[in-house]
Each structure stands twice: as structure tokens, then as C-alpha cells.
Write a protein that holds these residues in place. Structure first.
Motif, PDB file in Angstrom:
ATOM      1  N   LEU A  44       6.107 -28.539  31.189  1.00 14.40           N
ATOM      2  CA  LEU A  44       6.050 -29.977  32.049  1.00 14.40           C
ATOM      3  C   LEU A  44       6.893 -29.649  33.375  1.00 14.40           C
ATOM      4  CD1 LEU A  44       7.590 -31.938  29.312  1.00 14.40           C
ATOM      5  CD2 LEU A  44       5.182 -31.682  29.272  1.00 14.40           C
ATOM      6  N   ILE A  73       1.284 -37.931  27.202  1.00 13.35           N
ATOM      7  CA  ILE A  73       2.813 -36.643  27.550  1.00 13.35           C
ATOM      8  C   ILE A  73       3.376 -36.657  28.228  1.00 13.35           C
ATOM      9  CG2 ILE A  73       2.528 -34.021  27.379  1.00 13.35           C
ATOM     10  CD1 ILE A  73      -0.038 -34.054  26.502  1.00 13.35           C
ATOM     11  N   SER A  74       3.378 -37.151  29.743  1.00 14.41           N
ATOM     12  CA  SER A  74       3.849 -37.386  30.831  1.00 14.41           C
ATOM     13  C   SER A  74       4.280 -38.584  30.487  1.00 14.41           C
ATOM     14  CB  SER A  74       3.124 -37.748  31.985  1.00 14.41           C
ATOM     15  OG  SER A  74       2.035 -36.495  32.260  1.00 14.41           O
ATOM     16  N   ASN A  76       7.494 -37.806  28.348  1.00 13.90           N
ATOM     17  CA  ASN A  76       8.408 -36.877  27.983  1.00 13.90           C
ATOM     18  C   ASN A  76       9.058 -36.748  29.834  1.00 13.90           C
ATOM     19  OD1 ASN A  76       7.731 -34.725  26.638  1.00 13.90           O
ATOM     20  ND2 ASN A  76       6.411 -35.272  26.476  1.00 13.90           N
ATOM     21  N   ASN A  77       8.492 -37.762  30.572  1.00 10.52           N
ATOM     22  CA  ASN A  77       8.869 -38.504  32.052  1.00 10.52           C
ATOM     23  C   ASN A  77       8.927 -37.110  32.825  1.00 10.52           C
ATOM     24  OD1 ASN A  77      10.843 -40.601  31.032  1.00 10.52           O
ATOM     25  ND2 ASN A  77      12.564 -39.706  30.726  1.00 10.52           N
ATOM     26  N   ARG A  98      11.140 -26.829  30.661  1.00 11.59           N
ATOM     27  CA  ARG A  98      10.720 -28.498  29.657  1.00 11.59           C
ATOM     28  C   ARG A  98       9.740 -27.625  29.162  1.00 11.59           C
ATOM     29  NH1 ARG A  98      10.622 -33.470  31.279  1.00 11.59           N
ATOM     30  NH2 ARG A  98       9.965 -32.741  32.976  1.00 11.59           N
ATOM     31  N   THR A 142      11.639 -36.420  36.392  1.00  8.26           N
ATOM     32  CA  THR A 142      12.046 -36.825  35.430  1.00  8.26           C
ATOM     33  C   THR A 142      12.426 -38.011  35.476  1.00  8.26           C
ATOM     34  OG1 THR A 142      14.057 -36.219  35.556  1.00  8.26           O
ATOM     35  CG2 THR A 142      13.177 -34.010  34.193  1.00  8.26           C
ATOM     36  N   TYR A 172       6.157 -28.481  25.857  1.00 10.07           N
ATOM     37  CA  TYR A 172       5.523 -29.931  25.193  1.00 10.07           C
ATOM     38  C   TYR A 172       4.359 -29.487  23.909  1.00 10.07           C
ATOM     39  CZ  TYR A 172       3.742 -33.668  23.124  1.00 10.07           C
ATOM     40  OH  TYR A 172       2.624 -34.910  22.244  1.00 10.07           O
TER      41      TYR A 172
END
Length: 165
Positions: free
Chosen positions: A73, A39-40, A43-44, A26, A81, A28
Motif C-alpha cells: 500500500l 482497497i484504496s 486503507n487510506n 503497509r 495516508t 493488504y
């Protein structure tokens, strides 16, 4: 000669990503105003995992994000996640219980947490998966265990939210 050196320095983060044997699952693309914790959370991905999969690209203070740059990610087979955003008065036992996991798994997925859980901070994103899913810290590095200078400790009363002396 000088321009070749500058080009090599600028290319280093991109080369580091490709040299890694890991496959990014993944990504970002950074936007204006982003910080690692935002961001974390959006985006899990745990704050720890974001740092590990971008070691050598994002610095320890996370103050070198570049708008428009793509960041990894998670890596294939090592991508947590299931996350939890730390709130005021949180402590590890409470977070583990809410996630339905034991503290051993919480600590293994979040090796930046110190032994007494006194270094989690408001807004930090933790992996709360039921099995170990995060990548290990790169060889020769250790996860940062200090609270960032701009962060607020989640529980400044050492795990006793009712003790406001």
C-alpha cells in the motif's frame, strides 16, 4: 522446459516486488469482490499510489487482483495516508479547499489528474496531504489520465454542478 518457463512467469510479480529498492510499509490481502478503489478507500491510500507501488503486479484496469495475495500500500518515506474519496460534482478547487491545500500540492500528489481536472471520477481516492508524499511514477511509465471504462466522471458538466443543461 515448458514447466520452467511457466514457473518463471508465475514468479515474476513476486520477484518484481523484491527487486524494488523500496521498503513496503503497509500491505493488504485481497478479498473476493475487491477493486482498487475499494482497497484504496478502506486503507487510506490513493488509487494512484496503489497502482505505482504495485506496478507490474496490478494491471492498468485493476482486473487481475488475486484473492489471498498481499499487495503493498505504501513505501517507506513515500506513503500518503491522508486521502479523499471523490464524490459526484467534485472538482479540484473544491477538493483542495476542503483539504486545506493548494492545487499544486493536489496535482503533485495525484499526477494522474489532467490539467483541467476533468478526469477525476466518483470513487477515485486522491492523496490530500499537505506535502508531496506519493512515490513518483516508475521510470518509463506515465500515470493513466483516462477515466476507467466502468467509472462515472465526477463532474461531467466541466466543473459547473449548477449547469444541468
Amino acid at each position: 522446459m515448458f514447466s520452467k518457463a511457466i514457473a518463471a512467469i508465475l514468479a515474476l510479480p513476486f520477484v518484481a516486488q523484491f527487486v524494488s529498492a523500496q521498503t513496503c510499509t503497509r500491505t493488504y490481502t485481497a478479498q473476493a469482490g475487491d477493486i482498487c478503489d475499494s482497497i484504496s478507500a478502506a486503507n487510506n491510500v490513493s488509487t494512484y499510489q496503489l497502482a505505482v507501488v504495485n506496478v507490474g503486479i496490478i494491471d492498468d484496469a485493476c482486473d487481475n487482483l488475486v484473492v489471498g495475495q498481499s499487495y503493498c500500500l505504501g513505501w517507506q518515506g513515500q506513503d500518503c495516508t491522508t486521502t479523499y474519496v471523490v464524490k459526484q460534482y467534485d472538482y479540484c478547487d473544491l477538493i483542495s479547499a476542503a483539504a486545506g491545500i493548494n492545487n499544486t500540492i493536489l496535482y503533485e500528489n495525484n499526477p494522474q489528474i489532467n490539467e483541467d481536472c476533468s478526469n477525476i471520477y466518483i470513487g477515485e481516492v486522491l492523496c490530500t496531504a499537505g506535502a508531496v508524499q506519493v512515490p513518483p511514477a516508475p521510470s518509463g511509465t506515465t500515470p493513466a489520465t483516462t477515466i476507467p471504462a466502468t467509472a462515472t466522471p465526477a463532474n461531467p458538466d466541466d466543473g459547473l454542478p449548477w449547469c444541468d443543461e
